[in-house]
Every structure is written in C-alpha cells, then in structure tokens.
Design a protein around this motif. Sequence first.
Motif, short mmCIF file in Angstrom:
data_model
loop_
_atom_site.label_atom_id
_atom_site.label_comp_id
_atom_site.label_asym_id
_atom_site.label_seq_id
_atom_site.Cartn_x
_atom_site.Cartn_y
_atom_site.Cartn_z
N SER A 103 0.83 -1.20 0.00
CA SER A 103 0.00 0.00 0.00
C SER A 103 0.86 1.25 0.00
N ARG A 104 0.27 2.36 -0.36
CA ARG A 104 1.02 3.61 -0.47
C ARG A 104 1.65 4.03 0.85
N ASP A 105 0.98 3.74 1.97
CA ASP A 105 1.52 4.12 3.28
C ASP A 105 2.36 3.02 3.92
N GLY A 106 2.49 1.88 3.25
CA GLY A 106 3.31 0.79 3.76
C GLY A 106 2.67 -0.05 4.85
N ARG A 107 1.43 0.21 5.18
CA ARG A 107 0.80 -0.50 6.29
C ARG A 107 0.25 -1.87 5.90
N GLU A 108 0.02 -2.09 4.61
CA GLU A 108 -0.53 -3.36 4.17
C GLU A 108 0.26 -3.90 2.98
N VAL A 109 0.28 -5.22 2.89
CA VAL A 109 0.90 -5.92 1.77
C VAL A 109 -0.18 -6.74 1.09
N TYR A 110 -0.20 -6.72 -0.24
CA TYR A 110 -1.22 -7.41 -1.01
C TYR A 110 -0.56 -8.53 -1.83
N VAL A 111 -0.98 -9.75 -1.57
CA VAL A 111 -0.40 -10.92 -2.24
C VAL A 111 -1.45 -11.50 -3.17
N THR A 112 -1.15 -11.51 -4.47
CA THR A 112 -2.07 -12.04 -5.47
C THR A 112 -1.78 -13.51 -5.67
N ASN A 113 -2.76 -14.35 -5.33
CA ASN A 113 -2.58 -15.80 -5.31
C ASN A 113 -3.29 -16.43 -6.50
N HIS A 114 -2.51 -16.90 -7.45
CA HIS A 114 -3.04 -17.39 -8.71
C HIS A 114 -4.00 -18.55 -8.54
N ASP A 115 -3.63 -19.56 -7.78
CA ASP A 115 -4.39 -20.80 -7.76
C ASP A 115 -5.52 -20.83 -6.74
#
Length: 380
Positions: free
Chosen positions: A193-205
């Motif tokens: 995220s722009r503020d660094g507070r969250e991480v987004y993991v895109t899980n293909h399967d």
Amino acid sequence: MRRAAVLTALAAAVALGIGCAAPRHDPAGTPAASRTDAAPPSTGRGPAPASPSARTPAGSLIVADFGSDTVTFVDPGRGAFDSTEVGTAPYGLVVGADGRAWVATAEGVAVVDTATRQRLARIPYASDGIGEPGFGEFRGGGMGIALSPDGRHVYAGVNRPDGDGALEVIDSRTLEVTGTAEVGRRPFDVDVSRDGREVYVTNHDSFDVTVVTAGSLRTRRIEVAPYGTEGGLGSWLKPHYAAVRGSDGKLLLPFEGERLVVVDPSTGASRVERMTANTHQHGVTVTADGTLFVVGTGPIDPARDEGPSLTVRTADGREKVIPLDGPHEGVAVSRDGRSAYVTGGFTRDGYWNGITVVDLDAGTTRRLQAGERPLGVAVL
C-alpha cells in the motif's frame, strides 16, 4: 460466453496437460512441469562480461532469467551487456532507491548491487515445503516480491508446490527473515500500500488476494474471481498480477482483456470495468499519472480470442492495444514515459529470450535478444 468457451478450452488443456492450470504430479510427487521445463544454469549464450569497473548506466534494465540462474543487465538501445548469478530460476525482482535489487529465486532472495552488478547476499527462505530448487512454472520458492515505501522491509511471496504459499518478511538492513504469514496458492505477485501498512499478495491458484497487515502479519482474504471459481486449480480464469493505483490505493487486476477488477482493499468490495484486448493477460504496472499497462499473452481459444498485446489504459479508461509478436510476461516503463519494456519469458511454453521495446507514441515495437526466459523487469 467466456466461461463456456474457457471450459471447452480447459477440457482440452487438461487432456493435453498444458496451460495456466494445476501442476501435474508423477507417483513420486514431482511436478511434471519441473521435469519438462528443466533447464541448465546457463546455455553459454549470455552477454560478454562488462568491465568490472564500469558502473551500470542509468536507464538500463535488469531482468530475471527464469530459465537460468542469473539476472541480465540490458541497454534498451543495444541489448544485454552483463549478467550476475543470483540463484536458480529467478522470478520477480524489485529495485530500491539505494540501487539494490531484490530477486526472488528458487533458492532464496538474492541481493544485487545494480551499480557494480555484484551479488551481495542470498537469503534462504524460512518456509518449509518448498522442495529442492528447480525450474518451470510450478517450482517452489520465491515468486512475487516488493519493497516497503521506506525500503526497510522486503516482502517475498513463496510458493509451496503442494499447498498454500507464504509471505516472508526480510529486514533489508540485517538481511534476515523476520516473519512469515500464510497466504494463498502460488503467490504470483506482491504489492504494498502507499503508506506501507498493508501488503497485497495475489494468489493465482486460490482466486484471491491476501491482505497482510505489515506490523502484526494478520491476514484476511479477498476473493477476486469475476468469472467464478469453476474449474478450481485447472481454471484459466485466475488472477495473475495486480497494481496499486496511486490516486486512491485501489488494486487493479485485469482478466482476459475483458474485465478489469478494481478492488478496495480496505473493504474487500470490487467493481468490474470493461477492457478491450480479448486475450489472456498476465503482467501489469501503473505509472504515476494512473496509466495502466497490461501484458496480453495470447488466446485461450484461438478461434475467438486475440493474440499477444500490450494494453495501454489511461486513468479515464481509454485503451490502446498494441500487438506483440509472441507471448510475453512482465512490463516496465521508461523514466520519460515514452517506452515500455515487455519481457518475453512467459511462465508457460512459447517464451523467447528477449524483450520487446514498445514506442508508446507511435505504437511500434522492436525486439532485443536479452536473458534466458526473462520474467521480472525493472528500469535502473
């Protein structure tokens, strides 16, 4: 409808054992893709080494050689000029403001000084279930990777071939893994995220994005499946890569050149916007002005889908679709915004060893031979 056409294509893909689908296993439990895609560390066709004293020019590219054990440095006008060994089958990479590149390989996260083109370290993964280092679409180890805005933490998505993946957090000063979080299956992409507070993991399967709170490593799941989840691990209609839009922090996930899913990560709500390329899509990036670049890898159903392309989508939704010659995977944009660099590595069969340089004003393309099945790419 797309779903019916894809189910027909899926049946053929299952029969042939191909596609963005589930790994196949032999009785010993070894993914078939790891066997058929096995590759030696080097073919001997790499670039001649540059002078050790020559610093890497600004504007050069670095690509992850998924078919080898190196990253390759590329002059976008002339081609490859040097390479650095990092570890087996590097997938994603990210470059910090200090010039260090962080490369997700099958063996660990490699740290490279891009100015001198020297590997500084390789940090082993803390997660179990990765298996021995190998090649191919379903190999265990690092996939997506991202940096926190302040550069203090590296986030690596780690594939476990027989189950859910993990997000590993690395302290960029001590070069140690300081925490892990459970995420979905095959974490193709990682964004912050722009503020660094969250991480987004895109899980293909697993048809989802895992939202990870950066401090506590608490997780929550957002399903992203605009075509539904029918077909399970064998489905083609899964999320691949995402981009965080700078104007509002929304996640942008393209599907099939038909639908752009815009996700609000704070609520999990999403809406779908129309796209026009009509092709299977993988890599994405977004520039500061909100322009989205999406790589089309080619048709699922050649009778009704279009070929490989690069979609250039402005912030107000207008699209220009630029045809490409052959499948591609990742994309980066030059500092002046005039060129896009699209890697020819591709996670499936059909890859080629190079980069397509796209003139974004003219819509013309030219090919550069560079790397060994290059996937991740960044502009230095």
